[in-house]
Motif scaffolding. Structure first.
Motif, PDB file in Angstrom:
ATOM      1  N   GLY A 199       0.809  -1.218   0.000  1.00 25.31           N
ATOM      2  CA  GLY A 199       0.000   0.000   0.000  1.00 25.31           C
ATOM      3  C   GLY A 199       0.842   1.267   0.000  1.00 25.31           C
ATOM      4  O   GLY A 199       0.496   2.262  -0.647  1.00 25.31           O
ATOM      5  N   THR A 200       1.966   1.234   0.700  1.00 28.56           N
ATOM      6  CA  THR A 200       2.832   2.412   0.792  1.00 28.56           C
ATOM      7  C   THR A 200       3.321   2.850  -0.596  1.00 28.56           C
ATOM      8  O   THR A 200       3.491   4.042  -0.856  1.00 28.56           O
ATOM      9  CB  THR A 200       4.037   2.104   1.709  1.00 28.56           C
ATOM     10  OG1 THR A 200       3.523   1.655   2.967  1.00 28.56           O
ATOM     11  CG2 THR A 200       4.927   3.302   1.923  1.00 28.56           C
TER      12      THR A 200
ATOM     13  N   MET B 196       0.771   5.057  -2.031  1.00 34.02           N
ATOM     14  CA  MET B 196       0.771   6.366  -1.358  1.00 34.02           C
ATOM     15  C   MET B 196       1.871   7.230  -1.979  1.00 34.02           C
ATOM     16  O   MET B 196       1.673   8.404  -2.296  1.00 34.02           O
ATOM     17  CB  MET B 196       1.037   6.207   0.146  1.00 34.02           C
ATOM     18  CG  MET B 196      -0.034   5.451   0.918  1.00 34.02           C
ATOM     19  SD  MET B 196       0.480   5.069   2.617  1.00 34.02           S
ATOM     20  CE  MET B 196       0.289   6.640   3.439  1.00 34.02           C
TER      21      MET B 196
ATOM     22  N   PHE C  63      -0.330   6.403   9.766  1.00 33.84           N
ATOM     23  CA  PHE C  63      -0.373   6.436   8.300  1.00 33.84           C
ATOM     24  C   PHE C  63      -0.575   7.847   7.759  1.00 33.84           C
ATOM     25  O   PHE C  63      -0.118   8.161   6.666  1.00 33.84           O
ATOM     26  CB  PHE C  63      -1.375   5.397   7.774  1.00 33.84           C
ATOM     27  CG  PHE C  63      -0.937   4.006   8.171  1.00 33.84           C
ATOM     28  CD1 PHE C  63       0.165   3.437   7.584  1.00 33.84           C
ATOM     29  CD2 PHE C  63      -1.570   3.334   9.209  1.00 33.84           C
ATOM     30  CE1 PHE C  63       0.643   2.196   7.995  1.00 33.84           C
ATOM     31  CE2 PHE C  63      -1.109   2.090   9.627  1.00 33.84           C
ATOM     32  CZ  PHE C  63       0.002   1.513   9.020  1.00 33.84           C
TER      33      PHE C  63
ATOM     34  N   ARG D 199       2.799   8.947   7.645  1.00 32.69           N
ATOM     35  CA  ARG D 199       3.547   8.403   6.496  1.00 32.69           C
ATOM     36  C   ARG D 199       3.378   9.275   5.263  1.00 32.69           C
ATOM     37  O   ARG D 199       4.330   9.516   4.523  1.00 32.69           O
ATOM     38  CB  ARG D 199       3.111   6.954   6.207  1.00 32.69           C
ATOM     39  CG  ARG D 199       3.954   6.281   5.143  1.00 32.69           C
ATOM     40  CD  ARG D 199       3.801   4.801   5.120  1.00 32.69           C
ATOM     41  NE  ARG D 199       4.167   4.176   6.381  1.00 32.69           N
ATOM     42  CZ  ARG D 199       4.108   2.875   6.631  1.00 32.69           C
ATOM     43  NH1 ARG D 199       3.702   2.042   5.685  1.00 32.69           N
ATOM     44  NH2 ARG D 199       4.454   2.385   7.799  1.00 32.69           N
TER      45      ARG D 199
ATOM     46  N   VAL E  63      -6.203   9.947   5.397  1.00 33.37           N
ATOM     47  CA  VAL E  63      -6.342   8.501   5.574  1.00 33.37           C
ATOM     48  C   VAL E  63      -7.781   8.235   5.976  1.00 33.37           C
ATOM     49  O   VAL E  63      -8.286   8.854   6.916  1.00 33.37           O
ATOM     50  CB  VAL E  63      -5.367   7.991   6.668  1.00 33.37           C
ATOM     51  CG1 VAL E  63      -5.554   6.502   6.893  1.00 33.37           C
ATOM     52  CG2 VAL E  63      -3.926   8.310   6.280  1.00 33.37           C
TER      53      VAL E  63
ATOM     54  N   ASN F 100      -9.455   5.120   6.947  1.00 33.20           N
ATOM     55  CA  ASN F 100      -9.454   4.394   8.224  1.00 33.20           C
ATOM     56  C   ASN F 100      -8.028   4.386   8.754  1.00 33.20           C
ATOM     57  O   ASN F 100      -7.164   3.702   8.206  1.00 33.20           O
ATOM     58  CB  ASN F 100      -9.957   2.956   8.034  1.00 33.20           C
ATOM     59  CG  ASN F 100     -10.017   2.222   9.353  1.00 33.20           C
ATOM     60  OD1 ASN F 100     -10.698   2.649  10.277  1.00 33.20           O
ATOM     61  ND2 ASN F 100      -9.290   1.135   9.467  1.00 33.20           N
TER      62      ASN F 100
ATOM     63  N   VAL G 248      -6.434   2.136   2.360  1.00 34.23           N
ATOM     64  CA  VAL G 248      -5.752   0.832   2.465  1.00 34.23           C
ATOM     65  C   VAL G 248      -6.543  -0.125   3.364  1.00 34.23           C
ATOM     66  O   VAL G 248      -6.711  -1.302   3.035  1.00 34.23           O
ATOM     67  CB  VAL G 248      -4.297   1.001   2.954  1.00 34.23           C
ATOM     68  CG1 VAL G 248      -3.677  -0.355   3.301  1.00 34.23           C
ATOM     69  CG2 VAL G 248      -3.441   1.675   1.883  1.00 34.23           C
ATOM     70  N   SER G 249      -7.020   0.364   4.500  1.00 31.10           N
ATOM     71  CA  SER G 249      -7.716  -0.571   5.404  1.00 31.10           C
ATOM     72  C   SER G 249      -9.219  -0.345   5.429  1.00 31.10           C
ATOM     73  O   SER G 249      -9.886  -0.778   6.372  1.00 31.10           O
ATOM     74  CB  SER G 249      -7.122  -0.487   6.818  1.00 31.10           C
ATOM     75  OG  SER G 249      -7.366   0.777   7.388  1.00 31.10           O
TER      76      SER G 249
ATOM     77  N   GLN H 242      -4.045  -6.508   0.980  1.00 33.02           N
ATOM     78  CA  GLN H 242      -4.048  -7.510   2.049  1.00 33.02           C
ATOM     79  C   GLN H 242      -5.047  -7.290   3.173  1.00 33.02           C
ATOM     80  O   GLN H 242      -5.052  -8.046   4.134  1.00 33.02           O
ATOM     81  CB  GLN H 242      -2.634  -7.584   2.653  1.00 33.02           C
ATOM     82  CG  GLN H 242      -2.241  -6.449   3.583  1.00 33.02           C
ATOM     83  CD  GLN H 242      -1.710  -5.211   2.885  1.00 33.02           C
ATOM     84  OE1 GLN H 242      -2.060  -4.950   1.740  1.00 33.02           O
ATOM     85  NE2 GLN H 242      -0.890  -4.431   3.558  1.00 33.02           N
ATOM     86  N   LYS H 243      -5.855  -6.254   3.054  1.00 32.92           N
ATOM     87  CA  LYS H 243      -6.760  -6.000   4.193  1.00 32.92           C
ATOM     88  C   LYS H 243      -8.185  -6.409   3.818  1.00 32.92           C
ATOM     89  O   LYS H 243      -8.444  -7.592   3.684  1.00 32.92           O
ATOM     90  CB  LYS H 243      -6.607  -4.576   4.664  1.00 32.92           C
ATOM     91  CG  LYS H 243      -5.161  -4.342   5.170  1.00 32.92           C
ATOM     92  CD  LYS H 243      -5.014  -3.060   5.903  1.00 32.92           C
ATOM     93  CE  LYS H 243      -3.557  -2.728   6.144  1.00 32.92           C
ATOM     94  NZ  LYS H 243      -2.980  -3.452   7.277  1.00 32.92           N
TER      95      LYS H 243
HETATM   96  C1  LIG Z   1      -4.336   2.992   6.566  1.00 30.18           C
HETATM   97  C2  LIG Z   1      -3.075   2.371   6.066  1.00 30.18           C
HETATM   98  N1  LIG Z   1      -2.359   3.029   5.142  1.00 30.18           N
HETATM   99  C3  LIG Z   1      -1.223   2.535   4.650  1.00 30.18           C
HETATM  100  C4  LIG Z   1      -0.724   1.323   5.089  1.00 30.18           C
HETATM  101  C5  LIG Z   1       0.549   0.828   4.521  1.00 30.18           C
HETATM  102  O1  LIG Z   1       0.278  -0.317   3.767  1.00 30.18           O
HETATM  103  P1  LIG Z   1       1.409  -1.409   3.471  1.00 30.18           P
HETATM  104  O2  LIG Z   1       1.773  -2.012   4.773  1.00 30.18           O
HETATM  105  O3  LIG Z   1       0.691  -2.368   2.564  1.00 30.18           O
HETATM  106  O4  LIG Z   1       2.522  -0.706   2.804  1.00 30.18           O
HETATM  107  C6  LIG Z   1      -1.424   0.597   6.050  1.00 30.18           C
HETATM  108  C7  LIG Z   1      -0.905  -0.675   6.559  1.00 30.18           C
HETATM  109  O5  LIG Z   1      -1.268  -1.159   7.587  1.00 30.18           O
HETATM  110  C8  LIG Z   1      -2.632   1.133   6.539  1.00 30.18           C
HETATM  111  O6  LIG Z   1      -3.350   0.471   7.451  1.00 30.18           O
END
Ligand SMILES: Cc1ncc(COP(=O)(O)O)c(C=O)c1O
Length: 220
Positions: free
Chosen positions: A62-63, A66, A88, A91, A135, A137, A166-167, A189-190
């Motif tokens: 997911g990153t 982003m 996040f 991030r 973000v 969630n 992502v979640s 993966q979520k």
């Molecule tokens: C809201 C959210 N954004 C971004 C990420 C980052 O995703 P990844 O771990 O797949 O890079 C996560 C991972 O838990 C997340 O929950």
């Protein structure tokens, strides 16, 4: 089959059909067969994002999506408003700074959600903000933020609305077009309950127009 129950967040378990498909022979990832699978999967992603835009799948977690969104939509030296209420949100701010973008953090207490009024105040205070990251969630706190209401605010300004689902995508209500989201990202993966390692992204026409003006685009 492996019976490990992943709590990320969920619980999520990959369907046995998915796991069995992964056991098939590897195909040429530049060939026609893969092209057909990729096209169908991206169309299904657009349906899941609830958008008329095209969607794309990236071979990164997911990153990676982003980073692809921020770095392809905002020029080095320009300003971005990063809404930060957890790991996040932070991030997105880190990625912005790594790409030389001037990050203005809209900090909210962890465990609470930003309000549309706070976003409006921040955008009113600085007309040079080119994009807002949010973000949906915030997994690190469990707080779902009001992306629809914030989208109603951002659409009135000359700033792109970049949202991390992502979640949430597939588990909570996300309608990219209705919520005026210009760029939306998610991970495999979520809630989508696929194995980790893939991300999906969608850009609308405004996002593509901004992308064309960014001076140092990346390949991804
Ligand atoms: C809201 C959210 N954004 C971004 C990420 C980052 O995703 P990844 O771990 O797949 O890079 C996560 C991972 O838990 C997340 O929950």
């Amino acid at each position: 089959m492996n019976e490990i129950l992943l709590m990320l967040p969920g619980p999520t378990t990959a369907d046995p059909r998915v796991l069995q498909a992964m056991g098939k022979a590897v195909v040429n990832h530049r060939g026609d067969e893969f092209g057909e699978i990729y096209t169908e999967t991206t169309q299904l992603m657009s349906k899941t994002f609830q958008t008329q835009n095209d969607s794309y799948i990236l071979t990164g977690s997911g990153t990676s999506a982003m980073e692809a969104a921020v770095s392809n939509l905002v020029n080095r030296g320009d300003k971005i408003l990063n809404i930060v209420g957890g790991k996040f949100g932070e991030r997105f701010a880190d990625i912005s700074k790594m790409h030389g973008i001037e990050s203005k953090a809209l900090n909210v207490e962890w465990g609470t959600a930003v309000t549309p009024e706070l976003v409006e105040e921040a955008l009113e205070a600085d007309e040079d903000i080119k994009a807002v990251t949010m973000v949906h969630n915030e997994t690190s706190t469990g707080v779902a933020a009001p992306i629809q209401e914030v989208g109603e605010v951002v659409k009135n300004y000359d700033a792109l609305f970049i949202v991390d689902t992502v979640s949430s995508l597939g588990g909570d209500y996300v309608d990219v077009d209705k919520f005026h989201i210009d760029a939306c990202v998610t991970g495999s993966q979520k809630c989508l309950a696929a194995p980790p390692g893939l991300a999906a992204i969608t850009f609308n026409d405004d996002a593509w127009a901004a992308c064309e003006k960014v001076e140092d685009n990346n390949y991804y």
